[in-house]
Design a protein around this motif. Structure first.
Motif, PDB file in Angstrom:
ATOM      1  N   ALA A  77       0.748  -1.192  -0.089  1.00  0.00           N
ATOM      2  CA  ALA A  77      -0.121   0.036  -0.014  1.00  0.00           C
ATOM      3  C   ALA A  77       0.787   1.344   0.183  1.00  0.00           C
ATOM      4  N   PHE A  78       2.142   1.213   0.729  1.00  0.00           N
ATOM      5  CA  PHE A  78       2.842   2.568   0.591  1.00  0.00           C
ATOM      6  C   PHE A  78       3.674   2.766  -0.596  1.00  0.00           C
ATOM      7  N   HIS A  79       3.295   2.021  -1.661  1.00  0.00           N
ATOM      8  CA  HIS A  79       3.822   2.353  -2.927  1.00  0.00           C
ATOM      9  C   HIS A  79       2.740   3.388  -3.639  1.00  0.00           C
ATOM     10  N   GLN A  80       1.400   3.253  -3.077  1.00  0.00           N
ATOM     11  CA  GLN A  80       0.322   4.297  -3.407  1.00  0.00           C
ATOM     12  C   GLN A  80       0.414   5.472  -2.814  1.00  0.00           C
ATOM     13  N   PHE A  81       0.652   5.637  -1.447  1.00  0.00           N
ATOM     14  CA  PHE A  81       0.683   6.657  -0.485  1.00  0.00           C
ATOM     15  C   PHE A  81       1.559   6.356   0.759  1.00  0.00           C
ATOM     16  N   PHE A  82       2.647   7.286   0.716  1.00  0.00           N
ATOM     17  CA  PHE A  82       3.830   7.273   1.645  1.00  0.00           C
ATOM     18  C   PHE A  82       3.753   8.253   2.620  1.00  0.00           C
ATOM     19  N   THR A  83       4.629   8.327   3.337  1.00  0.00           N
ATOM     20  CA  THR A  83       4.824   9.105   4.312  1.00  0.00           C
ATOM     21  C   THR A  83       5.056  10.516   3.619  1.00  0.00           C
ATOM     22  N   THR A  84       5.711  10.553   2.553  1.00  0.00           N
ATOM     23  CA  THR A  84       6.180  11.805   1.840  1.00  0.00           C
ATOM     24  C   THR A  84       4.888  12.539   1.245  1.00  0.00           C
ATOM     25  N   ASP A  85       3.842  11.434   0.838  1.00  0.00           N
ATOM     26  CA  ASP A  85       2.584  12.058   0.517  1.00  0.00           C
ATOM     27  C   ASP A  85       1.599  12.520   1.605  1.00  0.00           C
ATOM     28  N   THR A  86       1.992  12.027   2.797  1.00  0.00           N
ATOM     29  CA  THR A  86       1.143  12.497   3.834  1.00  0.00           C
ATOM     30  C   THR A  86       1.623  13.956   4.365  1.00  0.00           C
ATOM     31  N   ILE A  87       3.077  14.035   4.542  1.00  0.00           N
ATOM     32  CA  ILE A  87       3.518  15.401   4.726  1.00  0.00           C
ATOM     33  C   ILE A  87       3.138  16.361   3.629  1.00  0.00           C
ATOM     34  N   LYS A  88       3.105  16.079   2.190  1.00  0.00           N
ATOM     35  CA  LYS A  88       2.646  16.968   1.396  1.00  0.00           C
ATOM     36  C   LYS A  88       0.866  17.215   1.452  1.00  0.00           C
ATOM     37  N   TRP A  89       0.369  16.285   1.551  1.00  0.00           N
ATOM     38  CA  TRP A  89      -1.014  16.560   1.811  1.00  0.00           C
ATOM     39  C   TRP A  89      -1.428  17.247   2.998  1.00  0.00           C
ATOM     40  N   PHE A  90      -0.997  17.154   3.933  1.00  0.00           N
ATOM     41  CA  PHE A  90      -1.190  18.050   5.175  1.00  0.00           C
ATOM     42  C   PHE A  90      -0.764  19.615   4.826  1.00  0.00           C
ATOM     43  N   GLU A  91       0.382  19.396   4.306  1.00  0.00           N
ATOM     44  CA  GLU A  91       1.194  20.856   4.187  1.00  0.00           C
ATOM     45  C   GLU A  91       0.256  21.548   3.181  1.00  0.00           C
ATOM     46  N   GLU A  92      -0.148  21.084   2.078  1.00  0.00           N
ATOM     47  CA  GLU A  92      -0.950  21.766   0.911  1.00  0.00           C
ATOM     48  C   GLU A  92      -2.360  22.252   1.573  1.00  0.00           C
ATOM     49  N   ARG A  93      -2.532  21.708   2.788  1.00  0.00           N
ATOM     50  CA  ARG A  93      -3.784  22.138   3.606  1.00  0.00           C
ATOM     51  C   ARG A  93      -3.568  22.880   4.592  1.00  0.00           C
ATOM     52  N   GLY A  94      -2.448  23.575   4.757  1.00  0.00           N
ATOM     53  CA  GLY A  94      -1.894  24.343   5.795  1.00  0.00           C
ATOM     54  C   GLY A  94      -1.519  23.932   7.253  1.00  0.00           C
ATOM     55  N   VAL A  95      -1.248  22.626   7.187  1.00  0.00           N
ATOM     56  CA  VAL A  95      -0.923  21.925   8.480  1.00  0.00           C
ATOM     57  C   VAL A  95       0.579  21.440   8.109  1.00  0.00           C
ATOM     58  N   LYS A  96       1.698  22.314   8.722  1.00  0.00           N
ATOM     59  CA  LYS A  96       3.224  21.902   8.393  1.00  0.00           C
ATOM     60  C   LYS A  96       3.551  21.030   9.402  1.00  0.00           C
ATOM     61  N   LEU A  97       4.375  19.991   9.229  1.00  0.00           N
ATOM     62  CA  LEU A  97       4.926  19.044   9.876  1.00  0.00           C
ATOM     63  C   LEU A  97       6.266  19.513  10.327  1.00  0.00           C
ATOM     64  N   LYS A  98       6.920  18.963  11.703  1.00  0.00           N
ATOM     65  CA  LYS A  98       8.133  19.018  11.976  1.00  0.00           C
ATOM     66  C   LYS A  98       8.417  17.542  12.507  1.00  0.00           C
ATOM     67  N   THR A  99       9.974  17.520  12.570  1.00  0.00           N
ATOM     68  CA  THR A  99      10.458  16.218  12.809  1.00  0.00           C
ATOM     69  C   THR A  99      11.252  16.308  14.154  1.00  0.00           C
ATOM     70  N   GLU A 100      10.937  15.344  15.152  1.00  0.00           N
ATOM     71  CA  GLU A 100      11.723  15.496  16.232  1.00  0.00           C
ATOM     72  C   GLU A 100      12.813  14.365  16.106  1.00  0.00           C
ATOM     73  N   ASN A 101      13.853  14.547  17.310  1.00  0.00           N
ATOM     74  CA  ASN A 101      14.998  13.743  16.973  1.00  0.00           C
ATOM     75  C   ASN A 101      15.013  12.061  16.938  1.00  0.00           C
ATOM     76  N   ASP A 102      13.492  11.890  17.321  1.00  0.00           N
ATOM     77  CA  ASP A 102      13.587  10.182  17.065  1.00  0.00           C
ATOM     78  C   ASP A 102      12.641   9.944  15.974  1.00  0.00           C
TER      79      ASP A 102
END
Ligand code: FAD
Length: 413
Positions: A77-102
């Protein structure tokens, strides 16, 4: 005539499926049915109120290794929608994500409400109808159409159904889905901490060790990672990961087990022995209790020395061999007995659910019944702690939406 999709469950997976299906086929009527009075309630409390949306892992093979159950399934399933897509999907709708050390990813606002607002606004914008305080009691196929019976006896009909009802703690709660001919992998708790009732180590509550190796006796289960001592026992990533990988095995053992903790996993016993010899020579006149040369928290060092029978006033020069041997054993393989578990409140999931061999991972459609889709924790997929469970909810919701939109458009032709 426009087609109708009914999504059962107003959680992360249900919302993601509903929004994306409505977006991909604008002629589709989409309804979410939620049994409770709250939408996205787990999103709200997740990650301590911050919502650990996903994990900063950008390699599909690596990412799928974090799912004790369902890793082959999520990999497809990740070949269709992966972490990169999640980040982009939310960012396009105004929800920017940040990454913690872990590697855990959160909205920059550090508030799960940001994610909820985004999903609810998006659903409103796309005209997704939401029916709350109604439970779906029964699903059946009548003349090629789904008949959906609600708790108030209302009967709805739909061309497509997506079940996104989350994990259920008891097998009997899956009965309405079993009636459709689907099989259930028995639900068992995952992501819990270990209880050590009345164990002296609990005096050290609050002490954490950055890297340990925890091994379960008479089992292949072992994990390397941070360990936290609590007032009831042991927690931290090493224990939580063991609880996820061992969810079924530990339930069979009734959560009664013996474990060995290596507090110095980067040194083998031989190296520790050599280091002790050096300390005897270089620090001969210093007290053993004060000379913690391994970087362990001093309270833990003192505790392990005390457990090995070492007296406070003993110096390295006069440390008897038998006591040294016991101390090294306790440093490299401290044995304790686990009796029971405690739910990890930050993030807990139920392992088990709809058997994966009955679902097509490329569409999330049932292999047994056409136009019946599943998404999220209702499936027998669960991840370790760190944003993996939400990523599965987003991915499966999106994959189901895409297949539904495609089927709907084809049917309209
Ligand atoms: C306290 C807590 C913190 C967590 N933190 C994180 C985290 O930070 N990161 C992470 O990745 N994961 C986290 N998780 C796990 C994550 O929340 C779940 O894996 C995810 O929410 C599953 O989404 P879902 O939509 O499949 O199910 P759910 O969120 O459980 O939604 C299912 C919905 O369906 C409804 N429903 C059920 N049956 C019916 C029915 N018959 N009719 C109508 N409605 C029905 C339920 O009321 C519910 O609202 C956490 C879990 C908990 C409990």
């Amino acid at each position: 005539m426009s087609k109708q999709l009914i999504v059962i469950g107003g959680g992360a997976a249900g919302f993601f499926c509903a929004i994306n299906a409505a977006r991909m086929d604008r002629s589709l009527n989409v309804i979410i049915i939620e049994k409770s009075s709250k939408l996205l309630s787990k999103v709200k409390v997740s990650g301590g109120g911050r919502c650990n949306v996903t994990h900063a892992c950008f390699d599909i093979a690596e990412m799928s290794k974090r799912y004790p159950r369902g890793h082959h399934f999520v990999k497809k399933a990740f070949h269709q929608f992966f972490t990169t897509d999640t980040i982009k999907w939310f960012e396009e709708r105004g929800v920017k994500l940040k990454t913690e050390n872990d590697g855990r990813m959160f909205p920059v606002t550090d508030s799960s409400q940001t994610v909820i607002n985004c999903l609810v606004q998006e659903a409103n914008k796309l005209g997704v109808e939401i029916i709350m305080n109604r439970e779906v009691k029964n699903l059946s196929m009548v003349n090629g159409q789904w008949a959906i019976k609600l708790s108030d006896s209302r009967l709805l009909s739909a061309d497509f159904v997506c079940v996104a009802s989350g994990g259920y703690p008891k097998s009997s709660m899956f009965d309405w889905l079993k009636e459709l001919g689907h099989t259930i992998e028995e639900p068992v708790p995952s992501l819990f901490t270990f209880n050590l009732p009345n164990h002296p180590i609990t005096k050290l509550m609050g002490v954490s060790v950055e890297k340990t190796k925890v091994k379960i006796q008479n089992s292949k289960l072992e994990e390397v990672g941070p360990l936290l001592i609590t007032h009831w026992g042991l927690s931290g990533p090493a224990v939580l990961r063991l609880s996820a990988w061992g969810a079924t095995e530990l339930k069979i053992k009734n959560y009664e087990l013996r474990i060995n903790i290596n507090w110095l996993p980067d040194h083998n016993e031989e190296i520790v022995r050599k280091k002790f010899q050096e300390l005897r020579n270089i620090s001969a006149s210093q007290k053993v209790i004060n000379k913690n040369s391994f970087g362990l928290p001093s309270r833990l060092w003192e505790f392990l020395a005390e457990q090995s029978g070492i007296k406070n006033e003993w110096r390295w020069a006069d440390l008897p061999a038998a006591f040294q041997h016991k101390f090294i054993k306790n440093l490299c393989s401290y044995e304790c007995e686990v009796k029971g578990k405690t739910t990890f409140k930050e993030e807990f999931v139920t392992a088990g659910g709809i058997k994966l061999n009955e679902i097509d991972a490329n569409t999330m459609m049932s292999k047994k019944i056409a136009n019946l889709f599943f998404a999220g924790e209702v499936l027998d997929v669960d991840g370790i702690t760190g944003g993996f469970n939400f990523q599965h909810a987003w991915t499966s919701g999106w994959v189901a939406a895409k297949a539904i939109a495609k089927n709907s458009v084809n049917n309209n032709k």
